[in-house]
Motif scaffolding. Structure first.
Motif, PDB file in Angstrom:
ATOM      1  N   ALA A 136     -59.519 125.861 -22.157  1.00 45.27           N
ATOM      2  CA  ALA A 136     -59.537 124.493 -22.673  1.00 45.27           C
ATOM      3  C   ALA A 136     -58.126 123.978 -22.932  1.00 45.27           C
ATOM      4  O   ALA A 136     -57.823 122.801 -22.689  1.00 45.27           O
ATOM      5  CB  ALA A 136     -60.368 124.423 -23.952  1.00 45.27           C
ATOM      6  N   GLU A 137     -57.253 124.835 -23.428  1.00 44.63           N
ATOM      7  CA  GLU A 137     -55.849 124.460 -23.614  1.00 44.63           C
ATOM      8  C   GLU A 137     -55.239 124.033 -22.287  1.00 44.63           C
ATOM      9  O   GLU A 137     -54.517 123.030 -22.224  1.00 44.63           O
ATOM     10  CB  GLU A 137     -55.059 125.644 -24.179  1.00 44.63           C
ATOM     11  CG  GLU A 137     -55.211 125.868 -25.666  1.00 44.63           C
ATOM     12  CD  GLU A 137     -54.172 125.109 -26.481  1.00 44.63           C
ATOM     13  OE1 GLU A 137     -53.368 124.369 -25.878  1.00 44.63           O
ATOM     14  OE2 GLU A 137     -54.182 125.256 -27.717  1.00 44.63           O
ATOM     15  N   ARG A 138     -55.519 124.770 -21.230  1.00 44.95           N
ATOM     16  CA  ARG A 138     -54.917 124.484 -19.935  1.00 44.95           C
ATOM     17  C   ARG A 138     -55.349 123.127 -19.391  1.00 44.95           C
ATOM     18  O   ARG A 138     -54.518 122.332 -18.945  1.00 44.95           O
ATOM     19  CB  ARG A 138     -55.263 125.602 -18.936  1.00 44.95           C
ATOM     20  CG  ARG A 138     -54.611 126.934 -19.266  1.00 44.95           C
ATOM     21  CD  ARG A 138     -54.863 127.962 -18.162  1.00 44.95           C
ATOM     22  NE  ARG A 138     -54.309 129.267 -18.524  1.00 44.95           N
ATOM     23  CZ  ARG A 138     -54.249 130.307 -17.700  1.00 44.95           C
ATOM     24  NH1 ARG A 138     -54.719 130.208 -16.461  1.00 44.95           N
ATOM     25  NH2 ARG A 138     -53.742 131.459 -18.117  1.00 44.95           N
TER      26      ARG A 138
ATOM     27  N   THR B 249     -54.128 120.153 -30.920  1.00 46.41           N
ATOM     28  CA  THR B 249     -53.403 118.882 -30.983  1.00 46.41           C
ATOM     29  C   THR B 249     -53.380 118.262 -29.590  1.00 46.41           C
ATOM     30  O   THR B 249     -53.006 118.911 -28.615  1.00 46.41           O
ATOM     31  CB  THR B 249     -51.964 119.086 -31.474  1.00 46.41           C
ATOM     32  OG1 THR B 249     -51.996 119.673 -32.781  1.00 46.41           O
ATOM     33  CG2 THR B 249     -51.227 117.756 -31.556  1.00 46.41           C
ATOM     34  N   PHE B 250     -53.800 117.020 -29.522  1.00 48.08           N
ATOM     35  CA  PHE B 250     -53.845 116.292 -28.253  1.00 48.08           C
ATOM     36  C   PHE B 250     -53.261 114.906 -28.479  1.00 48.08           C
ATOM     37  O   PHE B 250     -53.735 114.172 -29.348  1.00 48.08           O
ATOM     38  CB  PHE B 250     -55.287 116.205 -27.757  1.00 48.08           C
ATOM     39  CG  PHE B 250     -55.489 115.346 -26.539  1.00 48.08           C
ATOM     40  CD1 PHE B 250     -54.919 115.693 -25.324  1.00 48.08           C
ATOM     41  CD2 PHE B 250     -56.270 114.200 -26.611  1.00 48.08           C
ATOM     42  CE1 PHE B 250     -55.112 114.908 -24.195  1.00 48.08           C
ATOM     43  CE2 PHE B 250     -56.475 113.400 -25.494  1.00 48.08           C
ATOM     44  CZ  PHE B 250     -55.896 113.767 -24.284  1.00 48.08           C
TER      45      PHE B 250
ATOM     46  N   ARG C 135     -54.007 120.178 -21.660  1.00 43.08           N
ATOM     47  CA  ARG C 135     -52.576 119.909 -21.484  1.00 43.08           C
ATOM     48  C   ARG C 135     -52.297 119.194 -20.167  1.00 43.08           C
ATOM     49  O   ARG C 135     -51.396 118.359 -20.077  1.00 43.08           O
ATOM     50  CB  ARG C 135     -51.776 121.211 -21.560  1.00 43.08           C
ATOM     51  CG  ARG C 135     -51.754 121.855 -22.936  1.00 43.08           C
ATOM     52  CD  ARG C 135     -51.182 120.931 -23.991  1.00 43.08           C
ATOM     53  NE  ARG C 135     -51.396 121.453 -25.350  1.00 43.08           N
ATOM     54  CZ  ARG C 135     -51.710 120.704 -26.388  1.00 43.08           C
ATOM     55  NH1 ARG C 135     -51.849 119.398 -26.240  1.00 43.08           N
ATOM     56  NH2 ARG C 135     -51.888 121.251 -27.576  1.00 43.08           N
ATOM     57  N   ARG C 136     -53.069 119.517 -19.137  1.00 45.47           N
ATOM     58  CA  ARG C 136     -52.910 118.822 -17.859  1.00 45.47           C
ATOM     59  C   ARG C 136     -53.292 117.345 -18.007  1.00 45.47           C
ATOM     60  O   ARG C 136     -52.606 116.456 -17.496  1.00 45.47           O
ATOM     61  CB  ARG C 136     -53.773 119.484 -16.783  1.00 45.47           C
ATOM     62  CG  ARG C 136     -53.202 120.779 -16.246  1.00 45.47           C
ATOM     63  CD  ARG C 136     -51.973 120.513 -15.391  1.00 45.47           C
ATOM     64  NE  ARG C 136     -51.414 121.758 -14.876  1.00 45.47           N
ATOM     65  CZ  ARG C 136     -50.357 121.811 -14.056  1.00 45.47           C
ATOM     66  NH1 ARG C 136     -49.750 120.696 -13.691  1.00 45.47           N
ATOM     67  NH2 ARG C 136     -49.896 122.969 -13.629  1.00 45.47           N
ATOM     68  N   LEU C 137     -54.396 117.093 -18.697  1.00 47.03           N
ATOM     69  CA  LEU C 137     -54.814 115.709 -18.929  1.00 47.03           C
ATOM     70  C   LEU C 137     -53.765 114.974 -19.757  1.00 47.03           C
ATOM     71  O   LEU C 137     -53.419 113.825 -19.464  1.00 47.03           O
ATOM     72  CB  LEU C 137     -56.165 115.678 -19.642  1.00 47.03           C
ATOM     73  CG  LEU C 137     -56.661 114.302 -20.089  1.00 47.03           C
ATOM     74  CD1 LEU C 137     -56.851 113.377 -18.898  1.00 47.03           C
ATOM     75  CD2 LEU C 137     -57.960 114.438 -20.888  1.00 47.03           C
ATOM     76  N   GLU C 138     -53.252 115.620 -20.778  1.00 45.86           N
ATOM     77  CA  GLU C 138     -52.234 115.009 -21.634  1.00 45.86           C
ATOM     78  C   GLU C 138     -51.005 114.613 -20.822  1.00 45.86           C
ATOM     79  O   GLU C 138     -50.463 113.513 -20.979  1.00 45.86           O
ATOM     80  CB  GLU C 138     -51.851 115.982 -22.740  1.00 45.86           C
ATOM     81  CG  GLU C 138     -50.891 115.420 -23.770  1.00 45.86           C
ATOM     82  CD  GLU C 138     -50.609 116.427 -24.873  1.00 45.86           C
ATOM     83  OE1 GLU C 138     -50.864 116.117 -26.040  1.00 45.86           O
ATOM     84  OE2 GLU C 138     -50.125 117.542 -24.546  1.00 45.86           O
TER      85      GLU C 138
ATOM     86  N   VAL D 137     -61.643 119.578 -28.959  1.00 43.67           N
ATOM     87  CA  VAL D 137     -61.802 119.530 -27.510  1.00 43.67           C
ATOM     88  C   VAL D 137     -63.100 120.224 -27.101  1.00 43.67           C
ATOM     89  O   VAL D 137     -63.451 121.280 -27.637  1.00 43.67           O
ATOM     90  CB  VAL D 137     -60.594 120.216 -26.826  1.00 43.67           C
ATOM     91  CG1 VAL D 137     -60.794 120.287 -25.320  1.00 43.67           C
ATOM     92  CG2 VAL D 137     -59.311 119.471 -27.178  1.00 43.67           C
ATOM     93  N   SER D 138     -63.796 119.651 -26.145  1.00 42.26           N
ATOM     94  CA  SER D 138     -65.036 120.249 -25.658  1.00 42.26           C
ATOM     95  C   SER D 138     -64.755 121.519 -24.860  1.00 42.26           C
ATOM     96  O   SER D 138     -63.834 121.560 -24.026  1.00 42.26           O
ATOM     97  CB  SER D 138     -65.802 119.252 -24.783  1.00 42.26           C
ATOM     98  OG  SER D 138     -66.937 119.870 -24.201  1.00 42.26           O
ATOM     99  N   LEU D 139     -65.555 122.538 -25.104  1.00 42.86           N
ATOM    100  CA  LEU D 139     -65.425 123.820 -24.394  1.00 42.86           C
ATOM    101  C   LEU D 139     -66.421 123.953 -23.249  1.00 42.86           C
ATOM    102  O   LEU D 139     -66.494 125.015 -22.617  1.00 42.86           O
ATOM    103  CB  LEU D 139     -65.632 124.982 -25.375  1.00 42.86           C
ATOM    104  CG  LEU D 139     -64.555 125.185 -26.445  1.00 42.86           C
ATOM    105  CD1 LEU D 139     -65.005 126.256 -27.441  1.00 42.86           C
ATOM    106  CD2 LEU D 139     -63.234 125.581 -25.813  1.00 42.86           C
ATOM    107  N   THR D 140     -67.183 122.909 -22.950  1.00 43.11           N
ATOM    108  CA  THR D 140     -68.241 123.012 -21.943  1.00 43.11           C
ATOM    109  C   THR D 140     -67.718 123.497 -20.598  1.00 43.11           C
ATOM    110  O   THR D 140     -68.249 124.457 -20.014  1.00 43.11           O
ATOM    111  CB  THR D 140     -68.945 121.658 -21.760  1.00 43.11           C
ATOM    112  OG1 THR D 140     -69.559 121.266 -22.994  1.00 43.11           O
ATOM    113  CG2 THR D 140     -70.020 121.752 -20.682  1.00 43.11           C
ATOM    114  N   ALA D 141     -66.684 122.859 -20.081  1.00 45.27           N
ATOM    115  CA  ALA D 141     -66.152 123.254 -18.774  1.00 45.27           C
ATOM    116  C   ALA D 141     -65.619 124.680 -18.806  1.00 45.27           C
ATOM    117  O   ALA D 141     -65.824 125.460 -17.857  1.00 45.27           O
ATOM    118  CB  ALA D 141     -65.050 122.281 -18.348  1.00 45.27           C
ATOM    119  N   ALA D 142     -64.943 125.038 -19.893  1.00 45.88           N
ATOM    120  CA  ALA D 142     -64.385 126.388 -20.015  1.00 45.88           C
ATOM    121  C   ALA D 142     -65.488 127.439 -20.055  1.00 45.88           C
ATOM    122  O   ALA D 142     -65.397 128.489 -19.396  1.00 45.88           O
ATOM    123  CB  ALA D 142     -63.524 126.472 -21.266  1.00 45.88           C
TER     124      ALA D 142
END
Length: 280
Positions: free
Chosen positions: A254-256, A198-199, A259-262, A206-211
């Motif tokens: 990805a959650e972390r 949920t965003f 949530r920071r972006l949110e 959510v994209s997992l690329t960075a993670a």
């Protein structure tokens, strides 16, 4: 060299105050006359802020379009800005945390969203840190516009390359420590690379690329928090999300960062790029 690039370059030589006067005119045209993606923006805002009144959402909408017009002119201005300009208009706090990893010979990953003026922030980071910033991006379909964007993202010794090339680059890179920069608010291109969560109150993939990249190379992952002090003045702060991502599941990472972006968006919603179709 395309005519679009030449025109943008010449336009970027104008003083910022004059560009903002043009931005004010653009706002009237884009918002009131053309109504550029107004349906998409309004739908995104009403869904993300179901607890707000129509009047409150409309206020955010108008502020967003003002910011969008400023952002367009600021991006053009970035074609010719100088280090002195960056020091006057962008403040980066807590750089010592990033520099510590460079001294240890450690490459890092920096993530943020289409928030504030991410290009000016990247320029400032490239200029003020020891790292060479390498950005992954999706080439634009219009070749002339892509040329402008590529030049913009290659200033101050930044490197920009398509995502496929970035993956190959990271796999074979043997040089000095580098900082890979990624935007995390883009929908994943492949279903297997998405994580449902949920965003902004809405079900989102959510994209997992960075993670996954952080885990694969075990590179410390930072979220770059961006704030606007006033028109044409930005500040940013790197926030360490994990020093050892290989020890965490990609979904938790990805959650972390999501949530920071949110939290960044909720603090100043008008600065996010509401005109793209984030929820499909």
């Amino acid at each position: 060299m395309s005519i679009i690039y030449v025109l943008c370059y010449l336009f970027s030589l104008l003083p910022l105050r004059l560009l903002y006067a043009v931005s004010d005119l653009c706002y009237i045209v884009i918002y009131y006359l053309i109504g550029y993606r107004k349906k998409v923006v309004r739908q995104n805002l009403t869904h993300a802020f179901a607890n707000k009144t129509d009047q409150q959402c409309n206020a955010i909408e108008k502020k967003f379009y003002h910011h969008l017009c400023d952002l367009l002119l600021e991006h053009i201005k970035a074609l010719t800005i100088t280090p002195r300009f960056l020091l006057q208009h962008v403040t980066i706090n807590d750089l010592a945390m990033i520099e510590r990893y460079y001294k240890q010979g450690q490459s890092i990953i920096l993530v943020s969203g289409h928030f504030g003026n991410w290009e000016w922030i990247a320029h400032a980071l490239a200029w003020q840190t020891s790292y060479i910033l390498t950005a992954g991006y999706q080439p634009l379909h219009h070749a002339s516009t892509d040329q402008v964007v590529l030049h913009l993202r290659s200033r101050f010794e930044r490197k920009a390359m398509p995502m496929a090339a970035l993956f190959r680059h990271m796999a074979t890179y043997k040089g000095p420590p580098q900082a890979t920069t990624l935007l995390i608010d883009q929908a994943p291109f492949h279903k297997h690379n998405g994580y449902p969560m949920t965003f902004l109150t809405q079900p989102t993939t959510v994209s997992l690329t960075a993670a996954k990249l952080a885990r694969k190379y075990n590179q410390p992952l930072f979220y770059i928090q961006i704030d606007q002090i006033k028109r044409g003045q930005y500040q940013a702060k790197p926030i360490l999300l994990t020093a050892k991502p290989a020890q965490l599941p990609a979904q938790e990472i990805a959650e972390r960062y999501t949530r920071r972006l949110e939290a960044n968006i909720l603090q100043n919603p008008a600065l996010w790029l509401w005109s793209h179709r984030r929820w499909k």
